[in-house]
Design a protein around this motif. Structure first.
Motif, PDB file in Angstrom:
ATOM      1  N   MET A  98      -1.796 -19.818  27.105  1.00 14.34           N
ATOM      2  CA  MET A  98      -2.442 -18.875  28.015  1.00 14.34           C
ATOM      3  C   MET A  98      -1.551 -17.665  28.220  1.00 14.34           C
ATOM      4  O   MET A  98      -0.347 -17.802  28.496  1.00 14.34           O
ATOM      5  N   LEU A  99      -2.138 -16.480  28.124  1.00 14.20           N
ATOM      6  CA  LEU A  99      -1.441 -15.219  28.349  1.00 14.20           C
ATOM      7  C   LEU A  99      -1.979 -14.592  29.630  1.00 14.20           C
ATOM      8  O   LEU A  99      -3.191 -14.464  29.800  1.00 14.20           O
ATOM      9  N   PHE A 100      -1.075 -14.216  30.520  1.00 12.87           N
ATOM     10  CA  PHE A 100      -1.472 -13.591  31.782  1.00 12.87           C
ATOM     11  C   PHE A 100      -0.843 -12.199  31.853  1.00 12.87           C
ATOM     12  O   PHE A 100       0.387 -12.066  31.872  1.00 12.87           O
ATOM     13  N   ASP A 101      -1.692 -11.169  31.896  1.00 13.05           N
ATOM     14  CA  ASP A 101      -1.198  -9.794  31.929  1.00 13.05           C
ATOM     15  C   ASP A 101      -1.420  -9.206  33.320  1.00 13.05           C
ATOM     16  O   ASP A 101      -2.500  -8.707  33.628  1.00 13.05           O
ATOM     17  N   GLY A 141       6.843  -2.124  27.525  1.00 14.07           N
ATOM     18  CA  GLY A 141       6.294  -2.814  26.358  1.00 14.07           C
ATOM     19  C   GLY A 141       5.806  -4.220  26.631  1.00 14.07           C
ATOM     20  O   GLY A 141       5.341  -4.905  25.712  1.00 14.07           O
ATOM     21  N   LYS A 142       5.872  -4.664  27.874  1.00  8.77           N
ATOM     22  CA  LYS A 142       5.499  -6.040  28.219  1.00  8.77           C
ATOM     23  C   LYS A 142       4.057  -6.357  27.828  1.00  8.77           C
ATOM     24  O   LYS A 142       3.778  -7.323  27.129  1.00  8.77           O
ATOM     25  N   ARG A 150      11.824 -19.789  31.416  1.00  4.78           N
ATOM     26  CA  ARG A 150      12.669 -18.729  30.874  1.00  4.78           C
ATOM     27  C   ARG A 150      12.126 -17.390  31.333  1.00  4.78           C
ATOM     28  O   ARG A 150      10.909 -17.208  31.440  1.00  4.78           O
ATOM     29  N   VAL A 151      13.017 -16.472  31.631  1.00  3.87           N
ATOM     30  CA  VAL A 151      12.659 -15.123  32.058  1.00  3.87           C
ATOM     31  C   VAL A 151      13.182 -14.129  31.027  1.00  3.87           C
ATOM     32  O   VAL A 151      14.329 -14.220  30.588  1.00  3.87           O
ATOM     33  N   ILE A 152      12.318 -13.206  30.635  1.00 11.99           N
ATOM     34  CA  ILE A 152      12.682 -12.138  29.707  1.00 11.99           C
ATOM     35  C   ILE A 152      12.583 -10.816  30.446  1.00 11.99           C
ATOM     36  O   ILE A 152      11.583 -10.556  31.129  1.00 11.99           O
ATOM     37  N   PHE A 153      13.603  -9.982  30.313  1.00  9.84           N
ATOM     38  CA  PHE A 153      13.556  -8.639  30.891  1.00  9.84           C
ATOM     39  C   PHE A 153      13.492  -7.624  29.762  1.00  9.84           C
ATOM     40  O   PHE A 153      14.349  -7.620  28.863  1.00  9.84           O
ATOM     41  N   MET A 154      12.459  -6.762  29.809  1.00 15.51           N
ATOM     42  CA  MET A 154      12.268  -5.746  28.776  1.00 15.51           C
ATOM     43  C   MET A 154      12.468  -4.351  29.340  1.00 15.51           C
ATOM     44  O   MET A 154      12.191  -4.084  30.515  1.00 15.51           O
ATOM     45  N   VAL A 199       7.703 -12.529  31.686  1.00 14.88           N
ATOM     46  CA  VAL A 199       8.224 -11.266  31.152  1.00 14.88           C
ATOM     47  C   VAL A 199       8.236 -10.234  32.266  1.00 14.88           C
ATOM     48  O   VAL A 199       7.201  -9.928  32.864  1.00 14.88           O
ATOM     49  N   LEU A 200       9.408  -9.704  32.545  1.00 10.81           N
ATOM     50  CA  LEU A 200       9.600  -8.697  33.586  1.00 10.81           C
ATOM     51  C   LEU A 200      10.017  -7.377  32.955  1.00 10.81           C
ATOM     52  O   LEU A 200      10.491  -7.336  31.817  1.00 10.81           O
TER      53      LEU A 200
END
Length: 254
Positions: free
Chosen positions: A172-175, A53-54, A219-223, A46-47
């Motif tokens: 796994m979530l990496f912030d 809001g990422k 997959r890449v998400i742009f927010m 997530v970028l």
């Protein structure tokens, strides 16, 4: 009335399903109608700019932030319902933060053992075995008895990853796991994350590491502004972005 999860989202292929997620802090709307499915074994990066809001989306997945609206399912089970056992949920959702959050008076090994003992109720022997196994996995077998202040920032973050892995998470979530590190320490952490991805771990990663996103993401998400502006494969998003805001963002960081 609580929505039922769509048939396609309840399949074994979907690890995390986010449906019409919204989150407000007072009058400030941080997330607006966010919809994302993360498949089992998929790496989603997530970028987006600061304040997009990422991190809030990530924190909603393990209920560190309570959504204002919408539904989140993990392995087909709704976690946003009133009867959710948050502690049980977090046994299956590992999270690594920007800050390492290690206990300074405990060795690396004991930091990795602690949650296993308290949450999973593992014996001391089992928790120690798993801790040493996971520290070896992140390349720190020889630092098991070191205190956090005897470790570099990158090593501390790898201990934090080992701690999360010791709980046998399904996702796994990496912030922003590398944003607090000096540049020369980033590679070791990214190497561990890359190895996890190659091993089939389901991962949702908020990061500014574009090289990692290109190489590792499925997959890449742009927010931007609390909504998903664009998503696709790394090649689609990086090499042929469709939205002007994505183009502008990538143009400034390349």
């Amino acid at each position: 009335m609580v929505e039922e999860q769509p048939t396609n989202a309840s399949s074994d292929d979907i690890m995390v399903s986010i449906q019409h997620l919204s989150k407000s802090f007072g009058d400030t709307e941080v997330l607006r109608d966010v919809n994302v499915d993360v498949k089992r074994g998929e790496v989603v990066v997530v970028l987006g700019p600061s304040g997009s809001g990422k991190s809030t989306m990530l924190r909603c997945i393990n209920l560190l932030e309570k959504p204002t609206g919408g539904h989140i399912f993990i392995e087909g089970q709704e976690i946003t319902g009133p009867n959710t056992n948050i502690d049980k949920l977090r046994e299956h959702v590992g999270m690594v933060f920007q800050q390492f959050n290690l206990f300074p008076h405990l060795s690396a090994k004991k930091n990795v053992m602690l949650a296993q003992r308290k949450v999973l109720k593992r014996s001391a022997e089992e928790a120690e075995r798993v801790a040493l196994e996971q520290l070896d996995r992140v390349g720190l077998a020889d630092r098991a008895d070191f205190l956090p202040d005897q470790l570099s920032g990158g090593q501390q973050q790898r201990v934090a990853i080992a701690r999360a892995l010791a709980m046998d998470p399904h996702v796994m979530l990496f912030d922003e796991a590398t944003s607090a590190l000096d540049p020369e320490l980033v590679r070791g952490v990214l190497d561990v994350m890359r190895s996890l991805a190659e091993g089939g771990m389901t991962m949702v990663v908020v990061t500014h590491e574009m090289g990692f996103a290109r190489e590792v993401a499925d997959r890449v998400i742009f927010m931007e502004g609390g909504v998903i502006v664009e998503e696709g494969t790394p090649a689609e998003v990086f090499d042929n972005p469709q939205h002007d805001r994505t183009k502008d963002f990538l143009g400034h960081i390349k």
